[in-house]
Scaffold this active site. Structure first.
Site, PDB file in Angstrom:
ATOM      1  CB  SER A  68      -0.941  -0.073   1.196  1.00  0.00           C
ATOM      2  OG  SER A  68      -1.792   1.015   1.239  1.00  0.00           O
ATOM      3  CG  ASP A 284      -3.380   3.901  -1.077  1.00  0.00           C
ATOM      4  OD1 ASP A 284      -4.041   3.633  -2.102  1.00  0.00           O
ATOM      5  OD2 ASP A 284      -3.301   3.119  -0.115  1.00  0.00           O
ATOM      6  CG  ASP A 286      -2.961  -0.644  -2.137  1.00  0.00           C
ATOM      7  OD1 ASP A 286      -3.083   0.517  -1.684  1.00  0.00           O
ATOM      8  OD2 ASP A 286      -3.374  -1.650  -1.528  1.00  0.00           O
ATOM      9  CD  GLU A 379     -10.006   3.238   8.113  1.00  0.00           C
ATOM     10  OE1 GLU A 379      -9.879   2.729   9.229  1.00  0.00           O
ATOM     11  OE2 GLU A 379      -9.172   3.082   7.200  1.00  0.00           O
ATOM     12  CB  ALA A 380     -10.294  10.672   8.534  1.00  0.00           C
ATOM     13  CG  ASN A 381      -7.239   6.197   6.173  1.00  0.00           C
ATOM     14  OD1 ASN A 381      -8.183   5.853   5.488  1.00  0.00           O
ATOM     15  ND2 ASN A 381      -6.658   5.392   7.058  1.00  0.00           N
ATOM     16  N   GLY A 510      -2.348  -0.795  14.720  1.00  0.00           N
ATOM     17  CA  GLY A 510      -2.377  -2.166  14.207  1.00  0.00           C
ATOM     18  C   GLY A 510      -1.280  -2.405  13.181  1.00  0.00           C
ATOM     19  CB  THR A 511       0.114  -0.703  10.527  1.00  0.00           C
ATOM     20  OG1 THR A 511       0.139   0.674  10.899  1.00  0.00           O
ATOM     21  CG2 THR A 511      -1.249  -1.037   9.975  1.00  0.00           C
TER      22      THR A 511
HETATM   23  C1  16G Z   1      -4.447  -0.219   7.570  1.00  0.00           C
HETATM   24  C2  16G Z   1      -5.919  -0.293   7.230  1.00  0.00           C
HETATM   25  C3  16G Z   1      -6.550   1.075   7.331  1.00  0.00           C
HETATM   26  C4  16G Z   1      -6.303   1.681   8.690  1.00  0.00           C
HETATM   27  C5  16G Z   1      -4.838   1.671   9.035  1.00  0.00           C
HETATM   28  C6  16G Z   1      -4.653   2.049  10.490  1.00  0.00           C
HETATM   29  C7  16G Z   1      -7.053  -1.691   5.577  1.00  0.00           C
HETATM   30  C8  16G Z   1      -7.130  -2.106   4.142  1.00  0.00           C
HETATM   31  N1  16G Z   1      -6.116  -0.796   5.879  1.00  0.00           N
HETATM   32  O1  16G Z   1      -3.753   0.523   6.629  1.00  0.00           O
HETATM   33  O2  16G Z   1      -7.921   0.925   7.111  1.00  0.00           O
HETATM   34  O3  16G Z   1      -6.774   3.005   8.732  1.00  0.00           O
HETATM   35  O4  16G Z   1      -4.329   0.351   8.861  1.00  0.00           O
HETATM   36  O5  16G Z   1      -3.320   1.938  10.847  1.00  0.00           O
HETATM   37  O6  16G Z   1      -7.802  -2.154   6.419  1.00  0.00           O
HETATM   38  P1  16G Z   1      -2.866   1.984  12.362  1.00  0.00           P
HETATM   39  O7  16G Z   1      -3.550   0.852  13.092  1.00  0.00           O
HETATM   40  O8  16G Z   1      -1.398   1.876  12.334  1.00  0.00           O
HETATM   41  O9  16G Z   1      -3.312   3.309  12.911  1.00  0.00           O
HETATM   42 MG    MG Z   2      -3.733   1.155   0.267  1.00  0.00          MG
END
Ligand code: 16G
Ligand code: MG
Length: 545
Positions: A68, A284, A286, A379-381, A510-511
């Protein structure tokens, strides 16, 4: 699982040893990391996808290789279920287990245990099919080969390489395939362009005419390329100039793209003083996120129209059409996350809409939106779409047949049917979202500035806090309040009270390995100050990382 199958799995997994110290989690949207470390992960997710197809009576599963908006040296992998939606959350723990299995023997043992529990039978003539797609990252091709080996190491399963695609294209194709519809990339483009033209033809002739011109920032990724293909081969009613196509030496996601524009609130590379006031959009890497912006008078600052503004525009248009139908036929709902700007939520509630909140991550919003006849989520993003229930679409199509052409009600029904075909029903899609924004602006006769005036965003601030263990933060299901560590929410509430229109929340990312803080207030100074003091609270309750 017979001996031949076990031997085949052991043999193929030997080619892809797990790099030392790699610890992965399927997370909010699949596995991501440095591309050079991901061969074993992608191979193993290939196996998982085959098992999923076998479990679901040979329906086709999608497997997308992308990271992404991450930097170009990263890559990642996510799975699309037969509906075109995200992999069922019930399978995520298994994904985590196999991705982290330390040896071929452990991997095979985990698979054996899992297929027994899930009653999946392999090798008895059952067949499975997995469609693979990748974005434009240079590492994509070799990772795709690893995925193919994973898929075909499960007896009876085949991988079909669909080439370079946007993430939403693959989801769309998987959904169409499993519904027995035409499911090529050409069918995708045709479905979008036909419904777009239909909406254009339904624009009232009396309205205000606006400029067709749009400049698109393609993030140097796959989205710009696909948009150009669509414009060249299928659409003539739009004047889109695509920049940051990746052909002119620009680097994927580097100072370009929807994530950059939305987070930094500055112009992407390739845009500047010559674009002042022009309608611009950003995808973005993808192409599953879309934001709009215009360059303000000094040439480097922008006015951002984020996912909340797109949601508001969509909600207004859909509501207008539904109101034109005789009788109340449907339940319209909108879904946001705690990150939605408070001013957007007020605006939507002011329209009399049912606004519900979901946890961050597309899968959570999608699930809630699917509970309505027409559910709009964003989502705002910039991730989002409009879901139409099948029963509501059938009702509309039935109604349309019995109506006289040209009446207001006929036009409204036709617009709703066309929107349900245009906007990707599988997942948020920047290309289909862009087409819908464009046609609605033409329908309303609105410039981008006029659209921006729907409401004024409250100033906000986001802070990342590194802590030793972010999992100690536990929130309510809507992420608006922290249940743990004990006492932190009271302390946050104490800070919020100090500011006019103050609102703040914390959540573990979550990332990334951080706790995120969001703060909002009536002035930028107050939003900054609230954000900083909540970040301090996070540090004092959890320690600094
Ligand atoms: C991922 C999610 C996105 C979310 C982001 C939050 C998908 C396809 N993508 O990119 O929706 O806004 O994570 O990231 O679900 P964070 O947990 O690091 O704040
Ligand atoms: Mg993406």
């Amino acid at each position: 699982m017979d001996e031949t199958q076990i031997a085949s799995l052991l043999k193929s997994s030997d080619i892809f040893p797990l790099p030392q110290s790699l610890k992965l989690s399927y997370g909010t949207a699949g596995f991501r990391g440095d591309a050079s470390l991901l061969d074993s992960t992608v191979y193993r997710v290939g196996i998982l996808s085959s098992l999923r197809s076998l479990k679901l009576r040979s329906q086709t599963i999608g497997l997308m290789i992308t990271a992404s908006h991450n930097r170009v040296s990263d890559n990642g992998i996510k799975v699309a279920d037969p509906s075109g939606g995200m992999l069922s959350q019930e399978w995520e723990p298994f994904a985590d287990q196999i991705a982290n299995a330390s040896s071929p023997q452990e991997l095979v043992a985990l698979i054996k245990e899992f297929i027994e529990r899930e009653e999946i039978s392999i090798g008895g003539g059952e067949e499975g099919e997995v469609w693979l797609g990748r974005d434009t990252r240079p590492s994509g091709e070799s990772l795709l080969r690893a995925a193919e080996i994973g898929v075909s190491s499960v007896s009876g399963c085949v991988a079909v390489d669909k080439g370079v695609l946007t993430t939403p294209q693959l989801h769309w194709m998987v959904r169409a395939k499993n519904k027995g519809l035409n499911a090529t990339e050409k069918d995708y483009f045709e479905s979008l362009s036909t419904s777009f033209k239909c909406l254009i033809d339904l624009i009232p002739s009396s309205g205000n005419k606006i400029s067709n011109k749009l400049v698109l920032d393609g993030a140097n990724g796959v989205g710009g390329e696909k948009m150009e293909e669509l414009l060249k081969g299928y659409l003539s009613n739009l004047d889109v100039e695509v920049r940051n196509t990746g052909r002119d030496g620009g680097v994927l996601n580097e100072s370009v793209g929807a994530d950059f524009v939305q987070k930094e609130k500055v112009v992407p590379l390739g845009f500047g003083v010559n674009d002042v006031g022009v309608r611009c959009a950003s995808f973005d890497g993808d192409a599953d996120r879309l934001v709009y912006f215009y360059v303000s008078s000094n040439g480097d600052k922008i006015e951002l129209l984020d996912g909340d503004k797109i949601l508001s525009l969509f909600a207004l248009f859909i509501k207008e059409q539904l109101n034109t139908l005789e009788g109340k036929l449907s339940r319209l709902g909108v879904v946001q996350t705690a990150y939605a700007n408070g001013a957007s939520t007020d605006y939507l509630k002011g329209l009399g809409l049912d606004v519900v909140f979901a946890k961050t991550g597309v899968k959570h919003l999608h699930e809630k939106a699917a509970e309505f006849d027409v559910g709009i989520y964003f989502e705002a993003n910039g991730h989002g779409t409009i879901l139409f229930s099948e029963s509501f679409v059938s009702l509309l199509v039935g109604k349309q047949k019995g109506m006289s052409e040209g009446s207001d009600e006929f036009n409204a029904v036709s617009r709703l049917v066309a929107v349900s075909n245009l906007i990707n029903q599988a997942v948020g899609d920047a290309i289909s979202g862009l087409l819908l924004v464009e046609v609605i602006l033409q329908h309303m006769g609105w410039s981008v500035q006029k659209w921006n005036e729907l409401y004024k965003d409250l100033p906000s601030r986001q802070v990342k806090v590194e802590v030793p263990d972010r999992t100690l933060v536990v929130t309510t299901s809507e992420e608006t309040e922290a249940l743990k560590p004990l006492g932190i929410q009271d302390a946050i509430n104490g800070e919020i009270k100090k500011y006019k229109r103050g609102r703040a929340f914390i959540r573990p990312s979550g990332t990334e390995d951080v706790v995120r803080v969001y703060a909002e207030a009536s002035t930028q100074e107050d939003a900054d100050s609230l954000g900083d003091s909540v970040a301090q609270l996070v540090k004092s309750f959890l320690g600094s990382g």
